[in-house]
Design an enzyme around this catalytic site. Structure first.
Site, PDB file in Angstrom:
ATOM      1  N   GLY A 175      37.240  29.052  41.527  1.00 13.86           N
ATOM      2  CA  GLY A 175      36.049  29.308  40.909  1.00 13.86           C
ATOM      3  C   GLY A 175      36.366  30.187  39.631  1.00 13.86           C
ATOM      4  O   GLY A 175      37.256  31.117  39.925  1.00 13.86           O
ATOM      5  N   GLN A 189      34.596  36.736  33.633  1.00 15.00           N
ATOM      6  CA  GLN A 189      35.962  36.965  33.874  1.00 15.00           C
ATOM      7  C   GLN A 189      37.059  36.669  32.839  1.00 15.00           C
ATOM      8  O   GLN A 189      37.973  37.454  32.845  1.00 15.00           O
ATOM      9  CB  GLN A 189      36.329  36.251  35.214  1.00 15.00           C
ATOM     10  CG  GLN A 189      35.514  36.657  36.547  1.00 15.00           C
ATOM     11  CD  GLN A 189      35.786  35.952  37.697  1.00 15.00           C
ATOM     12  OE1 GLN A 189      35.424  34.868  37.966  1.00 15.00           O
ATOM     13  NE2 GLN A 189      36.942  36.332  38.328  1.00 15.00           N
ATOM     14  N   CYS A 241      39.461  37.917  44.548  1.00 11.05           N
ATOM     15  CA  CYS A 241      38.769  37.656  43.476  1.00 11.05           C
ATOM     16  C   CYS A 241      39.712  37.812  42.192  1.00 11.05           C
ATOM     17  O   CYS A 241      40.648  38.778  42.386  1.00 11.05           O
ATOM     18  CB  CYS A 241      37.401  38.820  42.947  1.00 11.05           C
ATOM     19  SG  CYS A 241      36.656  38.808  41.518  1.00 11.05           S
ATOM     20  N   LEU A 242      39.849  36.957  41.104  1.00  7.86           N
ATOM     21  CA  LEU A 242      40.656  37.079  40.160  1.00  7.86           C
ATOM     22  C   LEU A 242      40.712  38.235  39.182  1.00  7.86           C
ATOM     23  O   LEU A 242      41.563  38.448  38.427  1.00  7.86           O
ATOM     24  CB  LEU A 242      40.619  35.831  39.360  1.00  7.86           C
ATOM     25  CG  LEU A 242      40.949  34.507  40.024  1.00  7.86           C
ATOM     26  CD1 LEU A 242      40.737  33.305  39.225  1.00  7.86           C
ATOM     27  CD2 LEU A 242      42.328  34.623  40.342  1.00  7.86           C
ATOM     28  N   HIS A 280      29.906  33.641  45.170  1.00 15.20           N
ATOM     29  CA  HIS A 280      30.814  34.374  44.623  1.00 15.20           C
ATOM     30  C   HIS A 280      30.596  34.458  43.113  1.00 15.20           C
ATOM     31  O   HIS A 280      30.441  35.562  42.492  1.00 15.20           O
ATOM     32  CB  HIS A 280      32.176  34.416  45.142  1.00 15.20           C
ATOM     33  CG  HIS A 280      33.515  35.370  44.510  1.00 15.20           C
ATOM     34  ND1 HIS A 280      34.045  36.158  45.291  1.00 15.20           N
ATOM     35  CD2 HIS A 280      33.894  35.265  43.256  1.00 15.20           C
ATOM     36  CE1 HIS A 280      34.798  36.744  44.355  1.00 15.20           C
ATOM     37  NE2 HIS A 280      34.727  36.337  43.205  1.00 15.20           N
ATOM     38  N   HIS A 308      28.896  37.169  39.788  1.00 19.34           N
ATOM     39  CA  HIS A 308      29.598  37.652  38.564  1.00 19.34           C
ATOM     40  C   HIS A 308      28.660  37.606  37.411  1.00 19.34           C
ATOM     41  O   HIS A 308      28.737  38.297  36.650  1.00 19.34           O
ATOM     42  CB  HIS A 308      30.933  36.734  38.277  1.00 19.34           C
ATOM     43  CG  HIS A 308      32.144  37.052  38.805  1.00 19.34           C
ATOM     44  ND1 HIS A 308      32.721  38.294  38.701  1.00 19.34           N
ATOM     45  CD2 HIS A 308      32.790  36.320  39.755  1.00 19.34           C
ATOM     46  CE1 HIS A 308      33.866  38.480  39.615  1.00 19.34           C
ATOM     47  NE2 HIS A 308      34.028  37.117  40.102  1.00 19.34           N
TER      48      HIS A 308
END
Length: 188
Positions: free
Chosen positions: A46, A51, A99-100, A141, A145
């Site tokens: 995702g 992000q 998490c990226l 998640h 964000h």
């Protein structure tokens, strides 16, 4: 299509409430295509617009469940309803997520086992998905964000101390930091 830099915790767009998408135009389509390419290169399941530095309420997802069903799409201006979250400590193996925007780190986090996602697609059609298990976790998640919340913000006190130390040690937590999937190795 292009791979976009992924913002690291500390970037203001990650800690702010995203704005509703109002223009369903070619620019939005390009952003969504670039987000899919970025997510796949990272790799992730995702990716939310904040992000990649865009403060809009949308995320993409791409995940195959245990029955080999592919869940792939974009959720624009989503709404999310959650079943009650079970009481108790999260399981380190079954409830660990990463998490990226905090690359290379994983922590156990208790989430709701079931959600209902209602959103709009690129064709401005509303859809609804009843999700459970990992798909429900992915939706929670990514939705977080859009409200300026990273999963680390939801950790218990002990884990929050650990992730805070890690962020400080790596020099993150300040504006202006990102990494490029396919180029930077931040997982190690």
């Amino acid at each position: 299509m292009a791979v976009l830099p992924i913002r690291i915790t500390g970037e203001p767009v990650l800690h702010s409430i995203a704005e509703d998408v109002v223009d369903f135009d070619a620019e939005l389509t390009t952003l969504v295509e670039d987000m899919f390419e970025t997510m796949e290169e990272a790799p992730g399941v995702g990716l939310a617009a904040p992000q990649v530095g865009v403060g809009l309420r949308l995320f993409v997802y791409n995940w195959v469940d245990d029955d080999e069903v592919l869940w792939r799409g974009v959720a624009i201006n989503p709404e999310l309803w959650l079943a009650p979250t079970p009481i108790g400590e999260p399981d380190d193996e079954d409830e660990s997520e990463g998490c990226l925007s905090i690359p290379g780190e994983r922590f156990a986090l208790r989430r709701s086992p079931k959600v209902i996602l209602r959103a709009t697609d690129l064709n401005q059609k509303t859809f609804e998905i009843n999700a459970d298990g990992w798909l429900a976790r992915i939706f929670q998640h990514e939705y977080d964000h859009l409200d300026g919340t990273l999963y680390a913000d939801r950790l218990d006190h002990a884990q929050k101390k650990t992730v805070t130390k890690t962020i400080r040690k790596k020099g993150w937590g300040v504006p202006g930091q990102s990494w490029m999937p396919g180029e930077d190795d931040l997982e190690g």
